[in-house]
Design a protein around this motif. Structure first.
Motif, PDB file in Angstrom:
ATOM      1  N   PRO A  11       0.837  -1.220   0.000  1.00 26.45           N
ATOM      2  CA  PRO A  11       0.000   0.000   0.000  1.00 26.45           C
ATOM      3  C   PRO A  11       0.866   1.262   0.000  1.00 26.45           C
ATOM      4  CG  PRO A  11      -0.791  -1.574   1.623  1.00 26.45           C
ATOM      5  CD  PRO A  11       0.533  -2.097   1.132  1.00 26.45           C
ATOM      6  N   GLU A  12       0.481   2.214  -0.839  1.00 24.74           N
ATOM      7  CA  GLU A  12       1.225   3.477  -0.937  1.00 24.74           C
ATOM      8  C   GLU A  12       1.262   4.174   0.415  1.00 24.74           C
ATOM      9  OE1 GLU A  12       0.502   6.371  -4.310  1.00 24.74           O
ATOM     10  OE2 GLU A  12      -0.289   7.533  -2.602  1.00 24.74           O
ATOM     11  N   LEU A  13       2.359   4.856   0.668  1.00 31.47           N
ATOM     12  CA  LEU A  13       2.515   5.654   1.882  1.00 31.47           C
ATOM     13  C   LEU A  13       2.813   7.092   1.472  1.00 31.47           C
ATOM     14  CD1 LEU A  13       2.941   5.965   4.995  1.00 31.47           C
ATOM     15  CD2 LEU A  13       5.348   5.405   4.569  1.00 31.47           C
ATOM     16  N   ARG A  14       2.056   8.020   2.004  1.00 26.95           N
ATOM     17  CA  ARG A  14       2.270   9.447   1.737  1.00 26.95           C
ATOM     18  C   ARG A  14       2.647  10.103   3.062  1.00 26.95           C
ATOM     19  NH1 ARG A  14       0.577  12.939  -2.426  1.00 26.95           N
ATOM     20  NH2 ARG A  14      -0.251  11.079  -3.444  1.00 26.95           N
ATOM     21  N   TYR A  25      12.430  17.008  13.860  1.00 28.09           N
ATOM     22  CA  TYR A  25      13.413  15.962  13.559  1.00 28.09           C
ATOM     23  C   TYR A  25      14.822  16.430  13.919  1.00 28.09           C
ATOM     24  CZ  TYR A  25      15.944  12.180  11.416  1.00 28.09           C
ATOM     25  OH  TYR A  25      16.788  11.113  11.228  1.00 28.09           O
ATOM     26  N   SER A  26      15.105  17.709  13.714  1.00 29.22           N
ATOM     27  CA  SER A  26      16.415  18.249  14.111  1.00 29.22           C
ATOM     28  C   SER A  26      16.665  17.986  15.592  1.00 29.22           C
ATOM     29  CB  SER A  26      16.493  19.756  13.845  1.00 29.22           C
ATOM     30  OG  SER A  26      16.532  20.030  12.476  1.00 29.22           O
ATOM     31  N   GLY A  27      15.649  18.239  16.405  1.00 30.74           N
ATOM     32  CA  GLY A  27      15.798  18.008  17.839  1.00 30.74           C
ATOM     33  C   GLY A  27      15.972  16.540  18.172  1.00 30.74           C
ATOM     34  N   ALA A  28      15.212  15.695  17.515  1.00 32.76           N
ATOM     35  CA  ALA A  28      15.298  14.250  17.793  1.00 32.76           C
ATOM     36  C   ALA A  28      16.638  13.682  17.349  1.00 32.76           C
ATOM     37  CB  ALA A  28      14.157  13.523  17.095  1.00 32.76           C
ATOM     38  N   SER A  29      17.165  14.198  16.237  1.00 30.49           N
ATOM     39  CA  SER A  29      18.404  13.643  15.694  1.00 30.49           C
ATOM     40  C   SER A  29      19.640  14.396  16.182  1.00 30.49           C
ATOM     41  CB  SER A  29      18.368  13.693  14.167  1.00 30.49           C
ATOM     42  OG  SER A  29      18.406  15.040  13.706  1.00 30.49           O
ATOM     43  N   THR A  30      19.429  15.524  16.830  1.00 32.39           N
ATOM     44  CA  THR A  30      20.487  16.470  17.243  1.00 32.39           C
ATOM     45  C   THR A  30      21.298  16.976  16.049  1.00 32.39           C
ATOM     46  OG1 THR A  30      22.203  14.839  17.779  1.00 32.39           O
ATOM     47  CG2 THR A  30      20.655  15.418  19.545  1.00 32.39           C
ATOM     48  N   GLY A  54      18.111  13.934   5.129  1.00 31.46           N
ATOM     49  CA  GLY A  54      18.094  12.701   4.354  1.00 31.46           C
ATOM     50  C   GLY A  54      17.712  11.502   5.198  1.00 31.46           C
ATOM     51  N   MET A  55      18.204  11.473   6.427  1.00 33.73           N
ATOM     52  CA  MET A  55      17.881  10.323   7.284  1.00 33.73           C
ATOM     53  C   MET A  55      16.395  10.296   7.642  1.00 33.73           C
ATOM     54  SD  MET A  55      20.565   8.594   7.338  1.00 33.73           S
ATOM     55  CE  MET A  55      20.274   7.400   8.615  1.00 33.73           C
ATOM     56  N   PHE A  56      15.755  11.481   7.694  1.00 32.30           N
ATOM     57  CA  PHE A  56      14.306  11.505   7.900  1.00 32.30           C
ATOM     58  C   PHE A  56      13.609  10.862   6.708  1.00 32.30           C
ATOM     59  CE2 PHE A  56      10.186  13.300   6.951  1.00 32.30           C
ATOM     60  CZ  PHE A  56       9.504  13.061   8.130  1.00 32.30           C
ATOM     61  N   THR A  57      14.020  11.282   5.501  1.00 35.77           N
ATOM     62  CA  THR A  57      13.419  10.746   4.276  1.00 35.77           C
ATOM     63  C   THR A  57      13.607   9.228   4.221  1.00 35.77           C
ATOM     64  OG1 THR A  57      13.932  12.832   3.178  1.00 35.77           O
ATOM     65  CG2 THR A  57      13.398  10.964   1.766  1.00 35.77           C
ATOM     66  N   MET A  58      14.802   8.792   4.563  1.00 29.45           N
ATOM     67  CA  MET A  58      15.079   7.352   4.559  1.00 29.45           C
ATOM     68  C   MET A  58      14.238   6.625   5.619  1.00 29.45           C
ATOM     69  SD  MET A  58      18.724   5.532   5.305  1.00 29.45           S
ATOM     70  CE  MET A  58      18.882   3.752   5.322  1.00 29.45           C
ATOM     71  N   GLY A  59      14.263   7.146   6.833  1.00 29.86           N
ATOM     72  CA  GLY A  59      13.541   6.475   7.922  1.00 29.86           C
ATOM     73  C   GLY A  59      12.045   6.443   7.700  1.00 29.86           C
ATOM     74  N   ALA A  60      11.490   7.545   7.205  1.00 33.09           N
ATOM     75  CA  ALA A  60      10.046   7.582   6.941  1.00 33.09           C
ATOM     76  C   ALA A  60       9.672   6.545   5.895  1.00 33.09           C
ATOM     77  CB  ALA A  60       9.632   8.982   6.488  1.00 33.09           C
ATOM     78  N   GLY A  61      10.567   6.334   4.935  1.00 34.34           N
ATOM     79  CA  GLY A  61      10.281   5.380   3.870  1.00 34.34           C
ATOM     80  C   GLY A  61      10.221   3.939   4.327  1.00 34.34           C
ATOM     81  N   LEU A  62      10.947   3.614   5.357  1.00 36.97           N
ATOM     82  CA  LEU A  62      10.901   2.225   5.834  1.00 36.97           C
ATOM     83  C   LEU A  62       9.527   1.874   6.387  1.00 36.97           C
ATOM     84  CD1 LEU A  62      12.394  -0.409   6.193  1.00 36.97           C
ATOM     85  CD2 LEU A  62      13.227   0.433   8.412  1.00 36.97           C
ATOM     86  N   ARG A  63       8.779   2.890   6.780  1.00 37.81           N
ATOM     87  CA  ARG A  63       7.438   2.629   7.325  1.00 37.81           C
ATOM     88  C   ARG A  63       6.526   1.926   6.326  1.00 37.81           C
ATOM     89  NH1 ARG A  63       4.208   7.512   8.975  1.00 37.81           N
ATOM     90  NH2 ARG A  63       2.502   6.702   7.758  1.00 37.81           N
ATOM     91  N   ILE A  64       6.753   2.116   5.025  1.00 39.67           N
ATOM     92  CA  ILE A  64       5.919   1.401   4.050  1.00 39.67           C
ATOM     93  C   ILE A  64       6.100  -0.109   4.217  1.00 39.67           C
ATOM     94  CG2 ILE A  64       7.572   1.406   2.111  1.00 39.67           C
ATOM     95  CD1 ILE A  64       5.129   1.954   0.265  1.00 39.67           C
ATOM     96  N   VAL A  65       7.299  -0.516   4.585  1.00 41.77           N
ATOM     97  CA  VAL A  65       7.586  -1.939   4.790  1.00 41.77           C
ATOM     98  C   VAL A  65       7.068  -2.414   6.157  1.00 41.77           C
ATOM     99  CG1 VAL A  65       9.417  -3.667   4.992  1.00 41.77           C
ATOM    100  CG2 VAL A  65       9.574  -1.879   3.245  1.00 41.77           C
ATOM    101  N   THR A  66       7.350  -1.645   7.197  1.00 42.55           N
ATOM    102  CA  THR A  66       6.946  -2.086   8.534  1.00 42.55           C
ATOM    103  C   THR A  66       5.426  -2.063   8.698  1.00 42.55           C
ATOM    104  OG1 THR A  66       7.304   0.119   9.462  1.00 42.55           O
ATOM    105  CG2 THR A  66       9.136  -1.455   9.596  1.00 42.55           C
TER     106      THR A  66
END
Length: 135
Positions: A11-14, A25-30, A54-66
């Motif tokens: 299923p598509e993820l937006r 995200y800046s605060g969470a990732s420092t 970039g790590m936000f974009t990458m991490g958010a994308g894994l949610r389509i799999v999980t």
């Protein structure tokens, strides 16, 4: 766990990204690099505007799999190449990253999933792949 076959589309993820998202995200990732919250600093460096991490974009994308597999512990590996930055406009709407994915192979209890991530017509991740335990 869903029945899984080669060619299955997940299923598509937006994912909506606003300046507020980037600052949180800046605060969470420092990672407080000014290019992630200051238009002035981003433009001074020749960038087109404030960029999502970039790590936000990458991490958010894994949610389509999980979301699809239901158990994040089943993810065996995940890799991407960053192909284009995600420019985040200073608007209430922000911008959307659309993730799609499909199963490309199943062997020895591992499904390989190819993932695409686009903002508008542009791919922001390339060669994104995950391996997921499905047995």
């Amino acid at each position: 766990m869903p029945d899984i076959a080669i060619g299955d589309a997940l299923p598509e993820l937006r994912v909506n990204v606003t300046r507020s998202t980037v600052v949180r995200y800046s605060g969470a990732s420092t990672d407080f690099n000014e290019i992630h919250f200051s238009e002035r600093h981003a433009l001074a460096l020749g960038l087109p505007g404030v960029l999502a991490h970039g790590m936000f974009t990458m991490g958010a994308g894994l949610r389509i799999v999980t979301d699809w597999i239901g158990d994040p512990a089943r993810v065996q590996s995940y890799q991407v190449r960053f192909t284009r930055p995600v420019v985040v406009p200073d608007t209430d709407e922000g911008t959307d990253i659309v993730y799609t994915a499909s199963v490309t192979d199943i062997a020895d209890g591992i499904a390989k999933v190819a993932i695409t991530a686009t903002r508008g017509d542009e791919a922001v991740l390339g060669a994104a792949r995950a391996e997921v335990r499905v047995d």
